[in-house]
Design a protein around this motif. Structure first.
Motif, PDB file in Angstrom:
ATOM      1  N   ALA A  41      33.804  44.961  45.458  1.00  0.00           N
ATOM      2  CA  ALA A  41      34.940  45.500  44.708  1.00  0.00           C
ATOM      3  C   ALA A  41      35.491  44.482  43.717  1.00  0.00           C
ATOM      4  O   ALA A  41      35.562  43.279  44.008  1.00  0.00           O
ATOM      5  CB  ALA A  41      36.035  45.933  45.682  1.00  0.00           C
ATOM      6  N   PHE A  42      35.910  44.989  42.567  1.00  0.00           N
ATOM      7  CA  PHE A  42      36.357  44.149  41.450  1.00  0.00           C
ATOM      8  C   PHE A  42      37.692  44.682  40.930  1.00  0.00           C
ATOM      9  O   PHE A  42      37.911  45.899  40.881  1.00  0.00           O
ATOM     10  CB  PHE A  42      35.306  44.186  40.332  1.00  0.00           C
ATOM     11  CG  PHE A  42      33.966  43.699  40.801  1.00  0.00           C
ATOM     12  CD1 PHE A  42      33.578  42.379  40.601  1.00  0.00           C
ATOM     13  CD2 PHE A  42      33.104  44.544  41.505  1.00  0.00           C
ATOM     14  CE1 PHE A  42      32.358  41.916  41.068  1.00  0.00           C
ATOM     15  CE2 PHE A  42      31.884  44.089  41.969  1.00  0.00           C
ATOM     16  CZ  PHE A  42      31.510  42.767  41.757  1.00  0.00           C
ATOM     17  N   GLY A  43      38.548  43.743  40.495  1.00  0.00           N
ATOM     18  CA  GLY A  43      39.877  44.136  40.024  1.00  0.00           C
ATOM     19  C   GLY A  43      39.872  44.581  38.571  1.00  0.00           C
ATOM     20  O   GLY A  43      38.859  44.512  37.869  1.00  0.00           O
ATOM     21  N   ARG A 100      43.088  43.788  33.402  1.00  0.00           N
ATOM     22  CA  ARG A 100      44.423  43.262  33.092  1.00  0.00           C
ATOM     23  C   ARG A 100      45.055  42.517  34.249  1.00  0.00           C
ATOM     24  O   ARG A 100      45.617  41.446  34.083  1.00  0.00           O
ATOM     25  CB  ARG A 100      45.352  44.415  32.705  1.00  0.00           C
ATOM     26  CG  ARG A 100      45.147  44.835  31.287  1.00  0.00           C
ATOM     27  CD  ARG A 100      46.225  45.810  30.871  1.00  0.00           C
ATOM     28  NE  ARG A 100      45.646  46.702  29.871  1.00  0.00           N
ATOM     29  CZ  ARG A 100      45.981  47.954  29.694  1.00  0.00           C
ATOM     30  NH1 ARG A 100      46.916  48.502  30.446  1.00  0.00           N
ATOM     31  NH2 ARG A 100      45.405  48.681  28.771  1.00  0.00           N
ATOM     32  N   HIS A 101      44.991  43.114  35.440  1.00  0.00           N
ATOM     33  CA  HIS A 101      45.815  42.595  36.539  1.00  0.00           C
ATOM     34  C   HIS A 101      45.019  42.061  37.716  1.00  0.00           C
ATOM     35  O   HIS A 101      45.613  41.655  38.722  1.00  0.00           O
ATOM     36  CB  HIS A 101      46.779  43.684  37.020  1.00  0.00           C
ATOM     37  CG  HIS A 101      47.660  44.213  35.927  1.00  0.00           C
ATOM     38  ND1 HIS A 101      48.554  43.405  35.249  1.00  0.00           N
ATOM     39  CD2 HIS A 101      47.750  45.434  35.354  1.00  0.00           C
ATOM     40  CE1 HIS A 101      49.171  44.124  34.317  1.00  0.00           C
ATOM     41  NE2 HIS A 101      48.683  45.348  34.358  1.00  0.00           N
ATOM     42  N   GLY A 102      43.690  42.077  37.629  1.00  0.00           N
ATOM     43  CA  GLY A 102      42.903  41.603  38.766  1.00  0.00           C
ATOM     44  C   GLY A 102      42.974  42.589  39.924  1.00  0.00           C
ATOM     45  O   GLY A 102      43.257  43.769  39.732  1.00  0.00           O
ATOM     46  N   ILE A 103      42.702  42.088  41.143  1.00  0.00           N
ATOM     47  CA  ILE A 103      42.661  43.024  42.281  1.00  0.00           C
ATOM     48  C   ILE A 103      44.081  43.392  42.715  1.00  0.00           C
ATOM     49  O   ILE A 103      44.985  42.566  42.695  1.00  0.00           O
ATOM     50  CB  ILE A 103      41.837  42.459  43.458  1.00  0.00           C
ATOM     51  CG1 ILE A 103      42.415  41.139  43.954  1.00  0.00           C
ATOM     52  CG2 ILE A 103      40.386  42.313  43.089  1.00  0.00           C
ATOM     53  CD1 ILE A 103      41.750  40.673  45.221  1.00  0.00           C
ATOM     54  N   LEU A 137      37.117  37.932  50.970  1.00  0.00           N
ATOM     55  CA  LEU A 137      37.394  37.662  49.558  1.00  0.00           C
ATOM     56  C   LEU A 137      36.336  36.685  49.083  1.00  0.00           C
ATOM     57  O   LEU A 137      36.106  35.651  49.733  1.00  0.00           O
ATOM     58  CB  LEU A 137      38.760  37.001  49.390  1.00  0.00           C
ATOM     59  CG  LEU A 137      40.020  37.854  49.321  1.00  0.00           C
ATOM     60  CD1 LEU A 137      41.214  36.954  49.002  1.00  0.00           C
ATOM     61  CD2 LEU A 137      39.918  38.976  48.284  1.00  0.00           C
ATOM     62  N   VAL A 138      35.722  36.970  47.954  1.00  0.00           N
ATOM     63  CA  VAL A 138      34.548  36.205  47.521  1.00  0.00           C
ATOM     64  C   VAL A 138      34.749  35.726  46.083  1.00  0.00           C
ATOM     65  O   VAL A 138      35.146  36.513  45.217  1.00  0.00           O
ATOM     66  CB  VAL A 138      33.289  37.103  47.592  1.00  0.00           C
ATOM     67  CG1 VAL A 138      32.058  36.335  47.156  1.00  0.00           C
ATOM     68  CG2 VAL A 138      33.109  37.660  48.994  1.00  0.00           C
ATOM     69  N   ALA A 139      34.438  34.447  45.833  1.00  0.00           N
ATOM     70  CA  ALA A 139      34.609  33.884  44.484  1.00  0.00           C
ATOM     71  C   ALA A 139      33.269  33.574  43.837  1.00  0.00           C
ATOM     72  O   ALA A 139      32.325  33.136  44.498  1.00  0.00           O
ATOM     73  CB  ALA A 139      35.434  32.598  44.573  1.00  0.00           C
ATOM     74  N   TYR A 147      36.112  35.543  34.755  1.00  0.00           N
ATOM     75  CA  TYR A 147      35.015  36.106  33.960  1.00  0.00           C
ATOM     76  C   TYR A 147      35.355  37.535  33.582  1.00  0.00           C
ATOM     77  O   TYR A 147      36.207  38.181  34.196  1.00  0.00           O
ATOM     78  CB  TYR A 147      33.716  36.111  34.777  1.00  0.00           C
ATOM     79  CG  TYR A 147      33.180  34.753  35.118  1.00  0.00           C
ATOM     80  CD1 TYR A 147      32.756  33.889  34.111  1.00  0.00           C
ATOM     81  CD2 TYR A 147      33.072  34.332  36.433  1.00  0.00           C
ATOM     82  CE1 TYR A 147      32.248  32.628  34.422  1.00  0.00           C
ATOM     83  CE2 TYR A 147      32.561  33.081  36.753  1.00  0.00           C
ATOM     84  CZ  TYR A 147      32.148  32.236  35.733  1.00  0.00           C
ATOM     85  OH  TYR A 147      31.643  31.004  36.036  1.00  0.00           O
ATOM     86  N   ASN A 148      34.626  38.047  32.599  1.00  0.00           N
ATOM     87  CA  ASN A 148      34.693  39.460  32.245  1.00  0.00           C
ATOM     88  C   ASN A 148      34.257  40.309  33.453  1.00  0.00           C
ATOM     89  O   ASN A 148      33.414  39.898  34.260  1.00  0.00           O
ATOM     90  CB  ASN A 148      33.760  39.678  31.044  1.00  0.00           C
ATOM     91  CG  ASN A 148      33.347  41.122  30.883  1.00  0.00           C
ATOM     92  OD1 ASN A 148      32.383  41.572  31.498  1.00  0.00           O
ATOM     93  ND2 ASN A 148      34.072  41.848  30.070  1.00  0.00           N
ATOM     94  N   LEU A 149      34.831  41.490  33.565  1.00  0.00           N
ATOM     95  CA  LEU A 149      34.541  42.372  34.702  1.00  0.00           C
ATOM     96  C   LEU A 149      33.044  42.675  34.860  1.00  0.00           C
ATOM     97  O   LEU A 149      32.469  42.503  35.944  1.00  0.00           O
ATOM     98  CB  LEU A 149      35.338  43.678  34.510  1.00  0.00           C
ATOM     99  CG  LEU A 149      35.089  44.797  35.504  1.00  0.00           C
ATOM    100  CD1 LEU A 149      35.353  44.351  36.930  1.00  0.00           C
ATOM    101  CD2 LEU A 149      35.976  45.996  35.155  1.00  0.00           C
TER     102      LEU A 149
END
Ligand SMILES: C[S@@+](CC[C@H](N)C(=O)[O-])C[C@H]1O[C@@H](n2cnc3c(N)ncnc32)[C@H](O)[C@@H]1O
Length: 253
Positions: free
Chosen positions: A203-205, A208-211, A222-224, A234-236
């Motif tokens: 899942a990706f946020g 504009r506002h992230g997750i 939660l994974v980076a 980064y771009n979505l």
């Protein structure tokens, strides 16, 4: 039937089908839709010889199908059907993939490939790019939450018609398919230290506002993605690409 009669008939068929249909804007969208089993209705071009030459060069598996399917109409008539005519001068209408079949495909466990979740995406170009990635990697599907329609013509255009190669649906967050929820966020654990399971939801946020707090609260992990200091994100669509690549992709042919 003369060419004029065929042109008039296809324009009438277009008018009748358009309100409920998916717009396939351009040769590549039509090509992929046909390859992945879309039920294609009226299909038009302002230059049939050029479209068939393109097919012979890039998609010869479809040259005969397109010779049957495409009806040539005047360039002005095509402009009246499609607001921004694709440079290939080809457009068609098709039925959406069946929603229940899409939901069933994503609900089925064990899954052999992840489902991508986009939480309230704002940019239809990103949505299409992600669907194209999901199709290429053989992901089970793409779920979006929020108000954008992932089947919007701009998403289908940037997805190159690959909505027919994977399950694409909009769902409320409470109705996500089953599976461990791997939420991508720069504050998570480094993706290189873990494996993404086949049955994961990744899942990706929003751009504009992230997750959202609701998505974060549901996360299994939660994974980076690795990023040097001072770069904020980064771009979505590129984040989805890196995550799918890390998952592994389709088995080699
Ligand atoms: C353009 S970013 C969102 C930026 C947003 N302004 C924010 O505050 O988070 C879109 C999504 O891509 C993913 N993403 C971007 N960079 C990432 C990173 N380094 N690690 C993990 N996910 C990342 C996240 O899911 C993020 O919500």
């Amino acid at each position: 039937m003369t060419q004029d009669d065929a042109g008039a008939a296809v324009l009438r068929a277009w008018g009748a089908a358009a309100p409920d249909a998916v717009l396939l804007d351009g040769f590549h969208a039509l090509k992929h839709a046909l390859r992945f089993g879309a039920r294609v209705g009226p299909a038009v071009t302002s230059d049939k010889a050029a479209a068939l030459a393109l097919a012979a060069e890039l998609a010869d598996d479809l040259t005969d199908v397109l010779r049957e399917l495409l009806v040539e109409v005047p360039a002005q008539a095509l402009r009246e059907l499609v607001p921004r005519v694709h440079p290939t001068g080809v457009a068609a209408l098709a039925a959406r993939r069946d929603r229940q079949a899409n939901l069933d495909a994503m609900a089925q466990l064990p899954r052999t490939s992840p489902v991508v979740v986009l939480d309230n995406p704002r940019n239809l170009g990103n949505v299409g790019a992600v669907i194209r990635l999901a199709a290429g990697f053989g992901a089970t599907g793409v779920v979006t939450t929020g108000d954008l329609d992932p089947w919007h013509p701009n998403a289908v255009r940037s997805g190159a018609g690959l909505h027919y190669a994977t399950a694409v649906e909009r769902l409320p967050l409470e109705e996500l398919p089953p599976g461990p929820l791997y939420v991508l966020d720069p504050e998570g654990e480094d993706i290189r230290s873990l494996a993404v399971p086949d049955d994961a939801l990744i899942a990706f946020g929003s751009e504009r506002h992230g997750i959202s707090p609701e998505l974060r609260a549901r996360a299994t992990r939660l994974v980076a993605l690795p990023m040097r200091p001072q770069v904020s994100s980064y771009n979505l669509a590129t984040s989805v690409a890196m995550t799918l690549f890390h998952w592994g992709g389709p088995a080699p042919a």
